[in-house]
Scaffold this active site. Structure first.
Site, PDB file in Angstrom:
ATOM      1  N   ILE A 170       0.807  -1.223   0.000  1.00  0.00           N
ATOM      2  CA  ILE A 170       0.000   0.000   0.000  1.00  0.00           C
ATOM      3  C   ILE A 170       0.841   1.274   0.000  1.00  0.00           C
ATOM      4  O   ILE A 170       0.309   2.368   0.180  1.00  0.00           O
ATOM      5  CB  ILE A 170      -0.967   0.017   1.200  1.00  0.00           C
ATOM      6  CG1 ILE A 170      -0.187  -0.001   2.525  1.00  0.00           C
ATOM      7  CG2 ILE A 170      -1.951  -1.148   1.116  1.00  0.00           C
ATOM      8  CD1 ILE A 170      -1.048   0.220   3.756  1.00  0.00           C
ATOM      9  N   LYS A 171       2.141   1.133  -0.233  1.00  0.00           N
ATOM     10  CA  LYS A 171       2.989   2.322  -0.169  1.00  0.00           C
ATOM     11  C   LYS A 171       2.887   3.153  -1.448  1.00  0.00           C
ATOM     12  O   LYS A 171       2.306   2.738  -2.441  1.00  0.00           O
ATOM     13  CB  LYS A 171       4.438   1.897   0.079  1.00  0.00           C
ATOM     14  CG  LYS A 171       4.657   1.251   1.433  1.00  0.00           C
ATOM     15  CD  LYS A 171       4.197   2.139   2.576  1.00  0.00           C
ATOM     16  CE  LYS A 171       4.641   1.660   3.950  1.00  0.00           C
ATOM     17  NZ  LYS A 171       4.101   0.363   4.343  1.00  0.00           N
TER      18      LYS A 171
END
Length: 380
Positions: free
Chosen positions: A182-183
């Site tokens: 999710i970065k």
């Protein structure tokens, strides 16, 4: 599932699937030339001489601390307001954390707090670039250098952000990135370390590959290899690197979308009573999340939004109160208050501005309902 039901989510453009299939088809699964190409492309993007790609930001922090000479008997100054991986990396290096408080507005550490926490045992400082916001320790950097205290940046949230006119990673620190699902930039899983010198780059590459000094290309041309010391299986696979290369080529789009969505939240939240948006210095930040401070009854607001299908979260429970780290507890009033008040609203590039309007509308309704119920209870 609607986009606003997820607090965070990977954002794939489409070509990622094809490059993974191709890497697997030709047998490039482990560390390979794709990893080295990704490192070179990251270095060019950040404006640094070298990048060492690894399996996670935790691995990067561990290696970074070892390169900084941190070990048993050392303290590492670190905010409690971070994911537990930051603290685990300190323990993996044989040191222990010295937790410090954060600034109430930015949720990051500042120079004064770092300086006040320095002891004769201090081996390093880990500033956590919370939400993607860069941290400027320029005013105390000469003192840190004089005392041999390294700065190992936890920039898990901050890929693409800037400090002045330089990208995070290009400001002379040992910087550690995350490329988790999710970065800002994802490899599926992965991370990177920005070394400060060619010698550190060589040492990091040896540590990430079990202490083996030869590259894979060199090993396949010989009958043996050499192990020079302890190391870990921390390399980034070619499959993950292939995903990262596609993401990096499209990072301008990622950056634009994340900033646009954060600004949409800022507009929608403007003037909303009892709620304050945590400032990220959006002109210089590629935002990782959108965090609000709820003045009263945070837990009830959180539960109400969850019940209404809004994917809220809390980032993070303070580490100094965790059972595993409680022996290093010290009172941190701002961190403890922040932990009771903050909510992470759904934030990821798959969202639309309409989704954001819906989330804030539900937040407004939840706050109104709670206020009305509170008034009615008081009248009984």
């Amino acid at each position: 599932m609607s986009a606003f039901e997820r607090n965070a989510s990977p954002w794939m453009h489409g070509p990622e699937y094809a490059v993974v299939a191709e890497a697997m088809r030709i047998g490039q699964w482990g560390h390979n030339t794709a990893t080295e190409a990704f490192e070179a492309e990251l270095a060019a993007f950040l404006g640094v001489p070298d990048v060492v790609a690894v399996s996670s930001c935790t691995a990067a922090l561990h290696i970074g601390l070892l390169l900084a000479g941190v070990g048993p008997g050392n303290e590492v100054i670190v905010p409690s307001q971070t994911f537990c991986a930051t603290v685990q990396a300190i323990l993996m290096a044989g040191a222990h954390p010295r937790f410090i408080d954060i600034d109430a507005d930015t949720l990051c550490v500042d120079s004064a707090a770092v300086q006040a926490a320095i002891t004769p045992s201090t081996g390093a400082v880990i500033p956590v670039l919370y939400g993607g916001r860069a941290i400027d320790l320029t005013e105390i950097k000469p003192e840190l250098d004089r005392r041999g205290i390294a700065v190992v940046e936890d920039a898990a949230h901050a890929f693409g952000s800037r400090l002045g006119d330089k990208r995070v990673g290009a400001t002379g620190m040992l910087t550690c990135f995350s490329f988790g699902p999710i970065k800002n930039l994802t490899c599926g899983e992965g991370g990177a370390l920005i070394p400060r010198s060619p010698a550190e780059a060589d040492a990091a590459r040896t540590l990430r590959l079990l202490g083996v000094t030869q590259s894979q290309a060199a090993r396949i041309r010989t009958t043996s290899y050499q192990v020079d010391g302890v190391g870990w299986r921390y390399h980034l696979s070619a499959v993950h690197a292939a995903i990262g290369r596609v993401q990096l080529a499209r990072f301008a789009d990622i950056e634009t979308v994340r900033r646009r969505l954060w600004r949409a939240y800022a507009r929608e939240l403007s003037g909303l009573e009892y709620v304050a948006l945590v400032d990220l210095d959006i002109e210089h930040t590629v935002p990782f999340n959108c965090v609000v401070r709820v003045v009263d009854e945070r837990d009830k607001v959180f539960e109400t939004l969850r019940d209404r299908g809004i994917g809220v979260g809390v980032h993070y429970p303070p580490n100094h109160t965790q059972p595993a780290f409680r022996q290093w507890y010290r009172p941190l009033p701002v961190t403890e208050t922040t932990a009771r008040q903050t909510i992470s609203l759904p934030f990821h590039p798959a969202m639309t501005e309409h989704d954001i309007t819906h989330v804030v509308s539900e937040l407004r309704t939840a706050l109104a309902d709670l206020r009305r119920n509170s008034v009615q209870s008081a009248r009984r």
